[in-house]
Design an enzyme around this catalytic site. Sequence first.
Site, PDB file in Angstrom:
ATOM      1  N   HIS A  53      38.040  17.152 -25.630  1.00 38.32           N
ATOM      2  CA  HIS A  53      38.053  16.948 -24.323  1.00 38.32           C
ATOM      3  C   HIS A  53      39.421  17.492 -23.645  1.00 38.32           C
ATOM      4  O   HIS A  53      40.362  17.938 -24.529  1.00 38.32           O
ATOM      5  CB  HIS A  53      37.853  15.360 -23.574  1.00 38.32           C
ATOM      6  CG  HIS A  53      36.592  15.202 -23.535  1.00 38.32           C
ATOM      7  ND1 HIS A  53      36.247  13.676 -23.220  1.00 38.32           N
ATOM      8  CD2 HIS A  53      35.502  15.727 -24.335  1.00 38.32           C
ATOM      9  CE1 HIS A  53      34.740  13.600 -23.419  1.00 38.32           C
ATOM     10  NE2 HIS A  53      34.290  14.664 -24.079  1.00 38.32           N
ATOM     11  N   GLU A  55      41.846  16.244 -22.236  1.00 39.69           N
ATOM     12  CA  GLU A  55      43.250  15.680 -22.548  1.00 39.69           C
ATOM     13  C   GLU A  55      43.601  15.764 -23.906  1.00 39.69           C
ATOM     14  O   GLU A  55      44.937  15.961 -24.152  1.00 39.69           O
ATOM     15  CB  GLU A  55      42.867  14.043 -22.272  1.00 39.69           C
ATOM     16  CG  GLU A  55      42.652  13.700 -20.824  1.00 39.69           C
ATOM     17  CD  GLU A  55      40.860  13.832 -20.729  1.00 39.69           C
ATOM     18  OE1 GLU A  55      40.338  14.534 -21.119  1.00 39.69           O
ATOM     19  OE2 GLU A  55      40.331  12.821 -19.881  1.00 39.69           O
ATOM     20  N   CYS A  80      37.586   9.713 -19.789  1.00 39.34           N
ATOM     21  CA  CYS A  80      36.461   9.030 -20.236  1.00 39.34           C
ATOM     22  C   CYS A  80      36.647   7.750 -20.925  1.00 39.34           C
ATOM     23  O   CYS A  80      37.475   7.716 -21.758  1.00 39.34           O
ATOM     24  CB  CYS A  80      35.757   9.898 -21.115  1.00 39.34           C
ATOM     25  SG  CYS A  80      36.207  10.315 -22.520  1.00 39.34           S
ATOM     26  N   ALA A 168      17.249  46.448  -0.034  1.00 38.33           N
ATOM     27  CA  ALA A 168      16.350  47.921  -0.332  1.00 38.33           C
ATOM     28  C   ALA A 168      16.064  48.417   0.933  1.00 38.33           C
ATOM     29  O   ALA A 168      15.820  48.006   1.929  1.00 38.33           O
ATOM     30  CB  ALA A 168      15.263  47.622  -1.210  1.00 38.33           C
ATOM     31  N   ARG A 190      27.122  35.551 -14.210  1.00 41.40           N
ATOM     32  CA  ARG A 190      25.981  35.252 -15.328  1.00 41.40           C
ATOM     33  C   ARG A 190      26.315  34.394 -16.228  1.00 41.40           C
ATOM     34  O   ARG A 190      25.642  33.600 -16.611  1.00 41.40           O
ATOM     35  CB  ARG A 190      25.266  36.655 -15.719  1.00 41.40           C
ATOM     36  CG  ARG A 190      24.455  37.300 -14.651  1.00 41.40           C
ATOM     37  CD  ARG A 190      24.117  38.541 -15.327  1.00 41.40           C
ATOM     38  NE  ARG A 190      23.431  39.502 -14.497  1.00 41.40           N
ATOM     39  CZ  ARG A 190      23.268  40.654 -14.491  1.00 41.40           C
ATOM     40  NH1 ARG A 190      23.532  41.242 -15.637  1.00 41.40           N
ATOM     41  NH2 ARG A 190      22.588  41.362 -13.538  1.00 41.40           N
ATOM     42  N   THR A 202      11.387  42.445  -9.798  1.00 35.69           N
ATOM     43  CA  THR A 202      12.707  42.809 -10.299  1.00 35.69           C
ATOM     44  C   THR A 202      12.422  43.689 -11.651  1.00 35.69           C
ATOM     45  O   THR A 202      13.044  44.533 -12.017  1.00 35.69           O
ATOM     46  CB  THR A 202      13.790  41.797 -10.553  1.00 35.69           C
ATOM     47  OG1 THR A 202      13.963  41.362  -9.082  1.00 35.69           O
ATOM     48  CG2 THR A 202      15.063  42.278 -10.701  1.00 35.69           C
ATOM     49  N   ASP A 206      13.291  47.493 -11.633  1.00 37.93           N
ATOM     50  CA  ASP A 206      14.664  47.863 -12.223  1.00 37.93           C
ATOM     51  C   ASP A 206      14.693  47.795 -13.791  1.00 37.93           C
ATOM     52  O   ASP A 206      15.619  48.088 -14.315  1.00 37.93           O
ATOM     53  CB  ASP A 206      15.401  46.924 -11.700  1.00 37.93           C
ATOM     54  CG  ASP A 206      15.766  46.899 -10.160  1.00 37.93           C
ATOM     55  OD1 ASP A 206      15.293  47.678  -9.357  1.00 37.93           O
ATOM     56  OD2 ASP A 206      16.197  46.059  -9.650  1.00 37.93           O
ATOM     57  N   ARG A 213      27.745  40.992 -19.535  1.00 41.62           N
ATOM     58  CA  ARG A 213      28.418  41.904 -20.558  1.00 41.62           C
ATOM     59  C   ARG A 213      29.976  41.708 -20.419  1.00 41.62           C
ATOM     60  O   ARG A 213      30.644  42.462 -20.708  1.00 41.62           O
ATOM     61  CB  ARG A 213      28.108  43.395 -20.032  1.00 41.62           C
ATOM     62  CG  ARG A 213      26.837  44.095 -20.802  1.00 41.62           C
ATOM     63  CD  ARG A 213      25.590  44.066 -20.113  1.00 41.62           C
ATOM     64  NE  ARG A 213      25.608  44.993 -19.224  1.00 41.62           N
ATOM     65  CZ  ARG A 213      24.580  44.566 -17.995  1.00 41.62           C
ATOM     66  NH1 ARG A 213      23.590  43.881 -18.338  1.00 41.62           N
ATOM     67  NH2 ARG A 213      24.353  45.640 -17.216  1.00 41.62           N
ATOM     68  N   GLY A 299      14.730  39.201  -6.474  1.00 42.53           N
ATOM     69  CA  GLY A 299      14.417  40.039  -4.946  1.00 42.53           C
ATOM     70  C   GLY A 299      14.125  39.270  -4.155  1.00 42.53           C
ATOM     71  O   GLY A 299      14.159  37.755  -4.232  1.00 42.53           O
TER      72      GLY A 299
HETATM   73  N1  LIG Z   1      20.489  43.117  -4.351  1.00 43.19           N
HETATM   74  C1  LIG Z   1      20.129  42.210  -5.227  1.00 43.19           C
HETATM   75  O1  LIG Z   1      20.771  41.318  -5.240  1.00 43.19           O
HETATM   76  C2  LIG Z   1      18.516  42.074  -5.942  1.00 43.19           C
HETATM   77  C3  LIG Z   1      18.733  41.500  -7.244  1.00 43.19           C
HETATM   78  C4  LIG Z   1      17.472  41.639  -7.598  1.00 43.19           C
HETATM   79  C5  LIG Z   1      16.314  42.528  -7.155  1.00 43.19           C
HETATM   80  N2  LIG Z   1      16.576  43.237  -6.063  1.00 43.19           N
HETATM   81  C6  LIG Z   1      15.490  44.026  -5.555  1.00 43.19           C
HETATM   82  O2  LIG Z   1      14.596  43.257  -5.143  1.00 43.19           O
HETATM   83  C7  LIG Z   1      13.193  44.288  -5.208  1.00 43.19           C
HETATM   84  C8  LIG Z   1      12.146  43.091  -5.828  1.00 43.19           C
HETATM   85  O3  LIG Z   1      11.748  42.299  -4.865  1.00 43.19           O
HETATM   86  P1  LIG Z   1      10.658  41.234  -5.158  1.00 43.19           P
HETATM   87  O4  LIG Z   1      10.874  40.245  -4.014  1.00 43.19           O
HETATM   88  O5  LIG Z   1       9.510  41.722  -5.432  1.00 43.19           O
HETATM   89  O6  LIG Z   1      11.408  40.841  -6.684  1.00 43.19           O
HETATM   90  P2  LIG Z   1      11.485  39.332  -7.298  1.00 43.19           P
HETATM   91  O7  LIG Z   1      11.696  38.207  -6.272  1.00 43.19           O
HETATM   92  O8  LIG Z   1      12.378  39.470  -8.607  1.00 43.19           O
HETATM   93  O9  LIG Z   1       9.872  39.132  -7.966  1.00 43.19           O
HETATM   94  C9  LIG Z   1       9.092  38.765  -7.197  1.00 43.19           C
HETATM   95  C10 LIG Z   1       7.757  38.311  -7.800  1.00 43.19           C
HETATM   96  O10 LIG Z   1       8.078  37.247  -8.936  1.00 43.19           O
HETATM   97  C11 LIG Z   1       7.291  36.205  -8.778  1.00 43.19           C
HETATM   98  N3  LIG Z   1       7.839  34.952  -8.094  1.00 43.19           N
HETATM   99  C12 LIG Z   1       8.998  35.083  -7.706  1.00 43.19           C
HETATM  100  N4  LIG Z   1       9.313  33.708  -7.389  1.00 43.19           N
HETATM  101  C13 LIG Z   1       8.297  33.038  -7.166  1.00 43.19           C
HETATM  102  C14 LIG Z   1       7.613  31.685  -6.944  1.00 43.19           C
HETATM  103  N5  LIG Z   1       8.678  30.925  -6.492  1.00 43.19           N
HETATM  104  N6  LIG Z   1       6.523  31.712  -6.900  1.00 43.19           N
HETATM  105  C15 LIG Z   1       5.419  32.388  -7.464  1.00 43.19           C
HETATM  106  N7  LIG Z   1       5.810  33.709  -8.104  1.00 43.19           N
HETATM  107  C16 LIG Z   1       7.318  34.154  -7.773  1.00 43.19           C
HETATM  108  C17 LIG Z   1       5.846  36.748  -8.194  1.00 43.19           C
HETATM  109  O11 LIG Z   1       5.351  37.301  -8.798  1.00 43.19           O
HETATM  110  P3  LIG Z   1       3.557  38.015  -8.452  1.00 43.19           P
HETATM  111  O12 LIG Z   1       3.957  39.369  -7.634  1.00 43.19           O
HETATM  112  O13 LIG Z   1       3.115  38.340  -9.774  1.00 43.19           O
HETATM  113  O14 LIG Z   1       2.923  36.851  -7.834  1.00 43.19           O
HETATM  114  C18 LIG Z   1       6.509  37.622  -7.008  1.00 43.19           C
HETATM  115  O15 LIG Z   1       6.010  38.627  -6.413  1.00 43.19           O
HETATM  116  C19 LIG Z   1      13.676  45.289  -6.171  1.00 43.19           C
HETATM  117  O16 LIG Z   1      13.640  46.156  -5.349  1.00 43.19           O
HETATM  118  C20 LIG Z   1      15.030  44.893  -6.560  1.00 43.19           C
HETATM  119  O17 LIG Z   1      15.879  45.842  -6.969  1.00 43.19           O
HETATM  120  C21 LIG Z   1      17.749  42.982  -5.581  1.00 43.19           C
END
Ligand SMILES: NC(=O)c1ccc[n+]([C@@H]2O[C@H](COP(=O)([O-])OP(=O)(O)OC[C@H]3O[C@@H](n4cnc5c(N)ncnc54)[C@H](OP(=O)(O)O)[C@@H]3O)[C@@H](O)[C@H]2O)c1
Length: 366
Positions: A53, A55, A80, A168, A190, A202, A206, A213, A299
């Site tokens: 810990h 301390e 603790c 997007a 992360r 996603t 992507d 990293r 997403g």
């Molecule tokens: N700017 C950012 O911070 C960032 C980060 C990551 C991604 N993105 C962008 O986001 C875009 C994609 O968006 P998105 O909304 O499709 O991606 P997403 O949220 O990563 O994936 C969505 C899919 O994941 C499944 N899912 C996620 N949560 C769920 C839940 N609670 N219950 C059931 N299924 C769930 C579903 O799959 P099913 O379709 O199979 O039902 C849903 O369609 C891309 O353009 C990517 O580049 C941006």
Amino acid sequence: VILSPREAMALAIEEGRKGAGFVSPNPLVGCVILSRDFELLGKGHHARHGEAHAEINALNSVADKAHLEGAHVYVTLEPCAHEGRTGSCARHLATLPIASVVYGLEDPNPLVSGRGVEILRQAGITVEWFRDFQPELEELAEHFLLNQRLRRPFVALKVASSLDGLVALGDGSSQWITGEAARSHVQYLRGCYDAVVTGRGTLEKDNPRMNSRDQRFHSKRQRLVVLDPEGRVRFDGLRLLEVRSRGDIYWVTAPEASGEGNPGIAQLKIPLREGHFDISVLLSELMSAGLHSIFVEAGPFTASSFLAAGKVDRLFAFLAPKLVGRGLSWTSGLEIPSLEQALRLHSTRAQTFGEDLLVTGRLLWS
Ligand SMILES: NC(=O)c1ccc[n+]([C@@H]2O[C@H](COP(=O)([O-])OP(=O)(O)OC[C@H]3O[C@@H](n4cnc5c(N)ncnc54)[C@H](OP(=O)(O)O)[C@@H]3O)[C@@H](O)[C@H]2O)c1
């Protein structure tokens, strides 16, 4: 160097942060030791679960133990009382000729809260609760405090958007919204969590690696949770397998989805509610699988479903100084009936990374 009590506690907090990503499910804790004349003698932090810990590490850093006579110990969490894997810190401190222990947070476990203080007082050591910096102290231990209170993993949501809140463009193009410095901070964030969570969308769009990293986390397992209700993802050939073993992937599907096609990858079956995973069930399953904190990086669909379920505890919103007009908003799946019910961040902070802005804050749910 002579430190004031405030400087000593601020240094202890800074010290505690160094354990980020490695102490789960324990709290991050830092400790600073000052001599009887308030000169800095040593400091330390809890660096890894199962190891010493804060301390003890701080005491070990004091070169000349004779200086502990009349010394003052500043620690971010009540020492603790219990004999766990590493022995009771309060009992160890009680054997030393120190004058005082100043602690930041009380142990949230009602069964042990106050016991460490009691052991120290009985040994004739002055014990004080440090009232200042409570928001910073709570933030340092936020994963642990939430785990204790709600018995579920701490959930952070990261988004990177334009200043007008879009992830997007209308044509779907989304990489990269933010710059190098912001993206490298995401690499660090992360690593601070037990796992990253992403959605099928996603992965499909992507094909990311979704690991940290940041060199601080090179030795860390890169666990990833993939939300894929229909079980459509085939992991072979995806870049995320370049940086982790199959055993570090948690493939979350609906109970009726077939588990075939992804040998060696653990399937977690979670019920759907109106087309969305039941996030409470998901979180309790992840907790049982040993994930005490998750970093959601996905997403709009995933981001909105965690927000709508009332299960996002900290938001990291990276804002690029760009306006893109029409496109996809990261909260597009969230419906708020009235302004009074808008989700609200607390204890917000802003920081810049290159030209990008990070706004972070806590969401509080009862
Ligand atoms: N700017 C950012 O911070 C960032 C980060 C990551 C991604 N993105 C962008 O986001 C875009 C994609 O968006 P998105 O909304 O499709 O991606 P997403 O949220 O990563 O994936 C969505 C899919 O994941 C499944 N899912 C996620 N949560 C769920 C839940 N609670 N219950 C059931 N299924 C769930 C579903 O799959 P099913 O379709 O199979 O039902 C849903 O369609 C891309 O353009 C990517 O580049 C941006």
